[in-house]
Design an enzyme around this catalytic site. Structure first.
Site, PDB file in Angstrom:
ATOM      1  N   GLY A  79       0.791  -1.229   0.000  1.00  0.00           N
ATOM      2  CA  GLY A  79       0.000   0.000   0.000  1.00  0.00           C
ATOM      3  C   GLY A  79       0.819   1.273   0.000  1.00  0.00           C
ATOM      4  O   GLY A  79       0.621   2.145   0.850  1.00  0.00           O
ATOM      5  N   THR A 139      16.386  -5.073   9.573  1.00  0.00           N
ATOM      6  CA  THR A 139      16.148  -6.004   8.463  1.00  0.00           C
ATOM      7  C   THR A 139      17.092  -7.185   8.585  1.00  0.00           C
ATOM      8  O   THR A 139      18.280  -7.003   8.933  1.00  0.00           O
ATOM      9  CB  THR A 139      16.376  -5.375   7.072  1.00  0.00           C
ATOM     10  OG1 THR A 139      16.366  -6.418   6.093  1.00  0.00           O
ATOM     11  CG2 THR A 139      17.688  -4.630   6.935  1.00  0.00           C
ATOM     12  N   ILE A 140      16.576  -8.370   8.281  1.00  0.00           N
ATOM     13  CA  ILE A 140      17.460  -9.543   8.268  1.00  0.00           C
ATOM     14  C   ILE A 140      18.425  -9.467   7.081  1.00  0.00           C
ATOM     15  O   ILE A 140      19.405 -10.173   7.045  1.00  0.00           O
ATOM     16  CB  ILE A 140      16.675 -10.871   8.230  1.00  0.00           C
ATOM     17  CG1 ILE A 140      15.935 -11.048   6.892  1.00  0.00           C
ATOM     18  CG2 ILE A 140      15.734 -10.989   9.416  1.00  0.00           C
ATOM     19  CD1 ILE A 140      15.479 -12.485   6.653  1.00  0.00           C
ATOM     20  N   ASP A 141      18.131  -8.604   6.106  1.00  0.00           N
ATOM     21  CA  ASP A 141      18.998  -8.491   4.924  1.00  0.00           C
ATOM     22  C   ASP A 141      20.275  -7.693   5.228  1.00  0.00           C
ATOM     23  O   ASP A 141      21.258  -7.786   4.502  1.00  0.00           O
ATOM     24  CB  ASP A 141      18.255  -7.798   3.771  1.00  0.00           C
ATOM     25  CG  ASP A 141      16.935  -8.477   3.440  1.00  0.00           C
ATOM     26  OD1 ASP A 141      16.774  -9.661   3.804  1.00  0.00           O
ATOM     27  OD2 ASP A 141      16.069  -7.823   2.845  1.00  0.00           O
ATOM     28  N   MET A 183      17.484 -16.150   3.004  1.00  0.00           N
ATOM     29  CA  MET A 183      16.904 -14.902   2.490  1.00  0.00           C
ATOM     30  C   MET A 183      17.999 -13.842   2.321  1.00  0.00           C
ATOM     31  O   MET A 183      19.184 -14.144   2.358  1.00  0.00           O
ATOM     32  CB  MET A 183      15.815 -14.414   3.426  1.00  0.00           C
ATOM     33  CG  MET A 183      14.494 -15.148   3.264  1.00  0.00           C
ATOM     34  SD  MET A 183      13.229 -14.399   4.308  1.00  0.00           S
ATOM     35  CE  MET A 183      11.752 -15.153   3.621  1.00  0.00           C
ATOM     36  N   ARG A 185      17.179 -10.967   0.097  1.00  0.00           N
ATOM     37  CA  ARG A 185      16.783 -10.197  -1.087  1.00  0.00           C
ATOM     38  C   ARG A 185      17.959 -10.094  -2.052  1.00  0.00           C
ATOM     39  O   ARG A 185      18.488 -11.125  -2.438  1.00  0.00           O
ATOM     40  CB  ARG A 185      16.273  -8.806  -0.685  1.00  0.00           C
ATOM     41  CG  ARG A 185      15.107  -8.338  -1.543  1.00  0.00           C
ATOM     42  CD  ARG A 185      14.585  -7.019  -1.053  1.00  0.00           C
ATOM     43  NE  ARG A 185      13.658  -7.145   0.041  1.00  0.00           N
ATOM     44  CZ  ARG A 185      12.360  -7.329  -0.096  1.00  0.00           C
ATOM     45  NH1 ARG A 185      11.837  -7.395  -1.290  1.00  0.00           N
ATOM     46  NH2 ARG A 185      11.571  -7.442   0.943  1.00  0.00           N
ATOM     47  N   HIS A 274      10.903 -17.959   6.125  1.00  0.00           N
ATOM     48  CA  HIS A 274      10.537 -16.998   7.175  1.00  0.00           C
ATOM     49  C   HIS A 274      10.918 -17.431   8.578  1.00  0.00           C
ATOM     50  O   HIS A 274      10.768 -16.640   9.516  1.00  0.00           O
ATOM     51  CB  HIS A 274       9.036 -16.693   7.087  1.00  0.00           C
ATOM     52  CG  HIS A 274       8.690 -15.891   5.870  1.00  0.00           C
ATOM     53  ND1 HIS A 274       8.559 -16.464   4.630  1.00  0.00           N
ATOM     54  CD2 HIS A 274       8.503 -14.562   5.703  1.00  0.00           C
ATOM     55  CE1 HIS A 274       8.289 -15.528   3.745  1.00  0.00           C
ATOM     56  NE2 HIS A 274       8.249 -14.364   4.360  1.00  0.00           N
ATOM     57  N   GLN A 276      13.749 -17.462   9.419  1.00  0.00           N
ATOM     58  CA  GLN A 276      14.818 -16.495   9.700  1.00  0.00           C
ATOM     59  C   GLN A 276      14.287 -15.181  10.269  1.00  0.00           C
ATOM     60  O   GLN A 276      15.038 -14.368  10.788  1.00  0.00           O
ATOM     61  CB  GLN A 276      15.618 -16.212   8.417  1.00  0.00           C
ATOM     62  CG  GLN A 276      16.336 -17.438   7.895  1.00  0.00           C
ATOM     63  CD  GLN A 276      16.642 -17.350   6.409  1.00  0.00           C
ATOM     64  OE1 GLN A 276      17.773 -17.139   6.022  1.00  0.00           O
ATOM     65  NE2 GLN A 276      15.630 -17.503   5.569  1.00  0.00           N
TER      66      GLN A 276
HETATM   67  O1  F6P Z   1      13.505  -7.958   3.362  1.00  0.00           O
HETATM   68  C1  F6P Z   1      13.281  -8.996   4.265  1.00  0.00           C
HETATM   69  C2  F6P Z   1      12.843 -10.244   3.535  1.00  0.00           C
HETATM   70  O2  F6P Z   1      12.680 -11.282   4.480  1.00  0.00           O
HETATM   71  C3  F6P Z   1      13.769 -10.689   2.414  1.00  0.00           C
HETATM   72  O3  F6P Z   1      14.925 -11.325   2.893  1.00  0.00           O
HETATM   73  C4  F6P Z   1      12.853 -11.568   1.616  1.00  0.00           C
HETATM   74  O4  F6P Z   1      13.247 -11.608   0.264  1.00  0.00           O
HETATM   75  C5  F6P Z   1      11.532 -10.861   1.748  1.00  0.00           C
HETATM   76  O5  F6P Z   1      11.607 -10.028   2.894  1.00  0.00           O
HETATM   77  C6  F6P Z   1      10.346 -11.776   1.892  1.00  0.00           C
HETATM   78  O6  F6P Z   1       9.192 -10.985   1.850  1.00  0.00           O
HETATM   79  P1  F6P Z   1       7.750 -11.520   2.226  1.00  0.00           P
HETATM   80  O7  F6P Z   1       7.699 -11.655   3.731  1.00  0.00           O
HETATM   81  O8  F6P Z   1       6.840 -10.471   1.713  1.00  0.00           O
HETATM   82  O9  F6P Z   1       7.584 -12.856   1.579  1.00  0.00           O
END
Ligand code: F6P
Length: 355
Positions: A79, A139-141, A183, A185, A274, A276
């Site tokens: 959104g 962020t986990i990234d 994960m 990204r 998830h 993670q």
């Molecule tokens: O940005 C955090 C993250 O967990 C990324 O590592 C992953 O690509 C993405 O979000 C997953 O997003 P969603 O929870 O929308 O599936």
């Protein structure tokens, strides 16, 4: 600028340690005599009528909040207020509604706990409107520019490391290649940190080109050419090998198939997903969340705005948002942990030197 009422929100994907930030920022603000309103579901709570708020008091954040995963405020990745999707699929700019809600609630300043995308969004929204705000990176990234670490990253690293520990024993029993997809990204921080901590033999990251034949040769070398346990970490953002693009499933599955066919060794894939993001934060994320939350309030109290708190060289500091909104950060080939991985003999792709 005098602050009487502070808003706090979480934005973007959740991770462990968000509640530690909420708790610390609330405690610090209440300690200054400010009223604190939690804003639910990121900016979506400000688009609700009436705005969706959770009053935050010292009592409300006492107890197990420090230890709790997720975010008590809820969050959203959806959104975009500048192009908000309506039910019929059309998009319209609802940013003025968000600003109107902020004013109607009497918010004098806002703490935004978010990743690099959220920092850009709220900078676009709040800075031109003259609404004081400070960002807290999470962020986990770990790809938010300007900070060495973001809240939630080390909990995810822990999950990756623990998974590799568990996979190592079953890999040894069956003399298998175990591929773990993590994960992150478009950034390879989680793969690199988790892979090193968990003793991976190869780590594939989006930042560095890899060659599956070279990975297979590396596997053969470290196993002395016979079936033996091997741990391979694959970041979700790497490019799928060309000849495996027909395969359904994740990029980790494609790498697994490619290594099995090239080496003749049995291989299996685990996608951590998830897992993670969930669960209780590790101590460093609680520490970081606490320090960041308190610092964010300190920055606002000092009359500063459009800044992000950051961890640099073992110190908590704050930096201008202009250093953050440049886009996500990536693992650099000359970073210390890339050197560590190479010295450990780990395959990391790119311009690997064996010296
Ligand atoms: O940005 C955090 C993250 O967990 C990324 O590592 C992953 O690509 C993405 O979000 C997953 O997003 P969603 O929870 O929308 O599936």
């Amino acid at each position: 600028m005098t602050i009487a009422t502070l808003g706090i929100l979480t934005s973007g994907g959740d991770c462990a340690g968000l509640n530690a930030v909420i708790r610390a920022a609330t405690d610090a603000a209440v300690g200054r005599g400010w009223r604190v309103l939690g804003l639910r579901n990121g900016h979506l709570g400000l688009l609700a009528n009436p705005p969706d708020i959770l009053p935050l008091t010292a009592d409300a954040v006492r107890g197990d909040l420090l230890r709790a995963g997720g975010t008590i405020l809820g969050t959203t990745t959806k959104g975009d207020p500048f192009a908000f999707p309506d039910a019929d699929g059309t998009k319209r700019d609802r940013s003025a509604e968000v600003l109107a809600a902020i004013r109607a609630l009497g918010l004098d300043a806002i703490v935004v706990i978010g990743g690099d995308g959220s920092m850009r969004l709220f900078d676009r929204l709040l800075t031109p409107a003259g609404i004081p705000w400070v960002g807290v990176p999470k962020t986990i990234d770990n790809d938010v520019p300007g900070t060495e670490f973001a809240v939630g990253f080390f909990t995810a690293v822990e999950v990756v490391g623990q998974a590799l520990d568990r996979l190592a024993s079953t890999a040894a029993s069956h003399r298998r290649i175990m591929v773990t997809e993590v994960m992150g990204r478009d950034s390879g921080y989680l793969a690199l940190f988790g892979g090193i901590a968990g003793g991976a033999d190869a780590i594939l990251m989006p930042e560095f080109a890899y060659d599956l034949d070279a990975v297979a040769a590396h596997v053969r070398r470290v196993t002395h050419d016979r079936p033996s346990p091997v741990l391979v970490v694959v970041a979700e953002g790497i490019k799928r090998p060309a000849e495996e693009r027909r395969l359904k499933g994740s990029v980790g599955t494609a790498i697994t198939e490619g290594l099995q066919s090239r080496t003749g060794f049995d291989a299996r894939c685990t996608v951590l997903g998830h897992v993670q993001r969930g669960g209780s934060p590790v101590m460093f994320d609680r520490l970081l969340g606490s320090a960041f939350g308190a610092r964010a309030v300190h920055v606002l109290a000092a009359g500063e705005s459009s800044r992000m708190v950051a961890w640099r060289g073992g110190l908590v500091t704050d930096i201008p948002m202009t250093e953050v909104t440049t886009g996500p950060s990536f693992v650099r080939a000359d970073s210390q942990l890339m050197r560590t991985a190479r010295r450990l003999g780990t395959y990391v792709g790119g311009a690997v030197t064996t010296s």
